[in-house]
Design a protein around this motif. Structure first.
Motif, PDB file in Angstrom:
ATOM      1  N   GLU A 111      35.469  45.852  42.415  1.00 52.69           N
ATOM      2  CA  GLU A 111      36.606  46.663  42.310  1.00 52.69           C
ATOM      3  C   GLU A 111      37.393  46.502  43.412  1.00 52.69           C
ATOM      4  O   GLU A 111      38.727  46.533  43.336  1.00 52.69           O
ATOM      5  N   ALA A 112      36.932  46.548  44.647  1.00 52.11           N
ATOM      6  CA  ALA A 112      37.510  46.416  45.950  1.00 52.11           C
ATOM      7  C   ALA A 112      38.427  45.280  46.116  1.00 52.11           C
ATOM      8  O   ALA A 112      39.684  45.280  46.620  1.00 52.11           O
ATOM      9  N   LEU A 113      37.776  44.243  45.552  1.00 49.86           N
ATOM     10  CA  LEU A 113      38.217  43.019  45.670  1.00 49.86           C
ATOM     11  C   LEU A 113      39.753  42.901  44.551  1.00 49.86           C
ATOM     12  O   LEU A 113      40.775  42.577  44.900  1.00 49.86           O
ATOM     13  N   GLN A 114      39.563  43.373  43.412  1.00 45.18           N
ATOM     14  CA  GLN A 114      40.676  43.547  42.472  1.00 45.18           C
ATOM     15  C   GLN A 114      41.856  44.351  42.929  1.00 45.18           C
ATOM     16  O   GLN A 114      42.811  44.132  42.838  1.00 45.18           O
ATOM     17  N   ARG A 115      41.300  45.492  43.425  1.00 42.80           N
ATOM     18  CA  ARG A 115      42.296  46.347  44.203  1.00 42.80           C
ATOM     19  C   ARG A 115      43.353  45.797  45.427  1.00 42.80           C
ATOM     20  O   ARG A 115      44.443  45.772  45.510  1.00 42.80           O
ATOM     21  N   ARG A 116      42.594  44.930  46.041  1.00 45.89           N
ATOM     22  CA  ARG A 116      43.129  44.234  47.322  1.00 45.89           C
ATOM     23  C   ARG A 116      43.897  43.068  46.512  1.00 45.89           C
ATOM     24  O   ARG A 116      45.169  42.960  47.253  1.00 45.89           O
ATOM     25  N   LEU A 117      43.717  42.471  45.737  1.00 45.15           N
ATOM     26  CA  LEU A 117      44.636  41.182  45.044  1.00 45.15           C
ATOM     27  C   LEU A 117      45.659  41.846  44.435  1.00 45.15           C
ATOM     28  O   LEU A 117      46.741  41.281  44.655  1.00 45.15           O
ATOM     29  N   LYS A 118      45.641  43.055  43.753  1.00 45.12           N
ATOM     30  CA  LYS A 118      46.780  43.686  43.265  1.00 45.12           C
ATOM     31  C   LYS A 118      47.872  44.088  44.458  1.00 45.12           C
ATOM     32  O   LYS A 118      48.741  44.114  44.161  1.00 45.12           O
ATOM     33  N   GLU A 119      47.371  44.569  45.307  1.00 40.44           N
ATOM     34  CA  GLU A 119      48.257  45.033  46.518  1.00 40.44           C
ATOM     35  C   GLU A 119      48.907  43.666  47.097  1.00 40.44           C
ATOM     36  O   GLU A 119      50.228  43.786  47.686  1.00 40.44           O
ATOM     37  N   LEU A 120      48.342  42.548  47.034  1.00 42.90           N
ATOM     38  CA  LEU A 120      49.086  41.448  47.224  1.00 42.90           C
ATOM     39  C   LEU A 120      49.574  40.471  46.305  1.00 42.90           C
ATOM     40  O   LEU A 120      50.219  39.455  46.503  1.00 42.90           O
ATOM     41  N   HIS A 121      49.872  41.419  45.187  1.00 41.62           N
ATOM     42  CA  HIS A 121      50.786  40.868  44.045  1.00 41.62           C
ATOM     43  C   HIS A 121      50.234  39.750  43.365  1.00 41.62           C
ATOM     44  O   HIS A 121      50.807  39.189  42.428  1.00 41.62           O
ATOM     45  N   TYR A 122      48.793  39.484  43.337  1.00 42.04           N
ATOM     46  CA  TYR A 122      48.201  39.119  42.292  1.00 42.04           C
ATOM     47  C   TYR A 122      47.742  39.768  41.067  1.00 42.04           C
ATOM     48  O   TYR A 122      47.549  41.170  41.435  1.00 42.04           O
ATOM     49  N   ASP A 123      47.416  39.264  40.111  1.00 36.72           N
ATOM     50  CA  ASP A 123      47.230  40.166  39.043  1.00 36.72           C
ATOM     51  C   ASP A 123      45.615  39.785  38.447  1.00 36.72           C
ATOM     52  O   ASP A 123      45.657  38.916  37.645  1.00 36.72           O
ATOM     53  N   PRO A 124      44.595  40.547  38.746  1.00 36.71           N
ATOM     54  CA  PRO A 124      43.268  40.421  38.262  1.00 36.71           C
ATOM     55  C   PRO A 124      43.097  41.164  37.019  1.00 36.71           C
ATOM     56  O   PRO A 124      41.728  41.052  36.509  1.00 36.71           O
TER      57      PRO A 124
END
Length: 262
Positions: free
Chosen positions: A69-82
């Motif tokens: 979940e932390a990985l997913q949130r970090r990717l979202k912060e960087l404008h990737y969409d998991p």
């Protein structure tokens, strides 16, 4: 006289024994002095053990837990969409990971180890693919198979894509009576977004979800299969959860730059 001398010797021996016993049991005198400023009798504290830095376990598709979940949130912060930050490493998270690895020049793989976590702590910005850098545009990197949608000069969305496979095929175009043969390539150049369709559109080569055309019959569209390698007939495939809202982000008449940079 002899009795008095004997009594004196006995008293001396008893006094020496008492002194020795008192010295063995004097714990306070044997302990180190308390540090300055400490109340008398308060034992000094042992030095604190340093807290180890948090570590990341190896993750691969199918993994579950708070670190996913932390990985997913970090990717979202960087404008990737998991996809949804649900703590499950599924296909949507996997395609976002591939896009991140491509932008950061990492080997694209699904199992995440130390090099990935290090890059996630200090991520790179995607490199523009063309000299023209309009504030609102779409950049497509064919070599690394990712797309960047810019809004107001900043990345708004970065996603993995799958472009033309390069294979030779034959198919009938709309309205044609004879099949035309060609290579499945996504041409490089500068284009603009144009016609679009909502939902599934059937083409001579299959079904396209929410297609946004930018070069004749070549479109951005959602697909059920968006592998790590180029696999389309020429269109730019993207994950279904991204294609669901991509047309609303990109608009019509937006510049599209398709390149194969080094």
């Amino acid at each position: 006289m002899r009795g008095r001398a004997s009594d004196v010797r006995k008293s001396a021996v008893l006094l020496i024994v008492a002194v020795v016993l008192t010295g063995c049991n004097d714990i306070d005198s044997a302990a180190p002095a308390p540090p300055k400023g400490s109340p008398k009798g308060t034992p000094s504290k042992a030095p604190a053990t340093p807290t180890p830095s948090p570590t990341h376990r190896k993750l691969k598709p199918g993994a579950k837990g708070p670190d996913v979940e932390a990985l997913q949130r970090r990717l979202k912060e960087l404008h990737y969409d998991p996809g949804k930050a649900d703590g499950k490493y599924g296909p949507s998270t996997q395609t976002a990971v591939w896009a991140f690895q491509a932008v950061n020049r990492l080997k694209q793989k699904s199992t995440l180890s130390a090099s990935f976590w290090k890059a996630l702590d200090a991520p790179k910005e995607p490199r523009p693919v063309a000299k023209k850098r309009e504030k609102n545009r779409v950049d497509v990197d064919l070599k690394r198979q990712y797309l960047v949608l810019y809004r107001s000069g900043r990345p708004r969305l970065i996603t993995h894509v799958s472009s033309g496979s390069g294979e030779y095929y034959c198919a009938k175009d709309r309205g044609a009576t004879v099949a035309r043969c060609r290579y499945a390539t996504t041409g490089t150049g500068d284009f603009r977004t144009g016609r679009r369709a909502s939902g599934w559109e059937t083409s001579p080569l299959g079904q396209l979800y929410n297609p946004v055309y930018f070069n004749g019959g070549i479109a951005f569209h959602g697909a059920l299969d968006v592998p790590l390698y180029p696999a389309s007939h020429g269109c730019v495939r993207m994950p279904m959860h991204i294609a669901a809202y991509f047309p609303d982000l990109v608009g019509t008449g937006v510049p599209v730059h398709v390149r194969r940079p080094r």
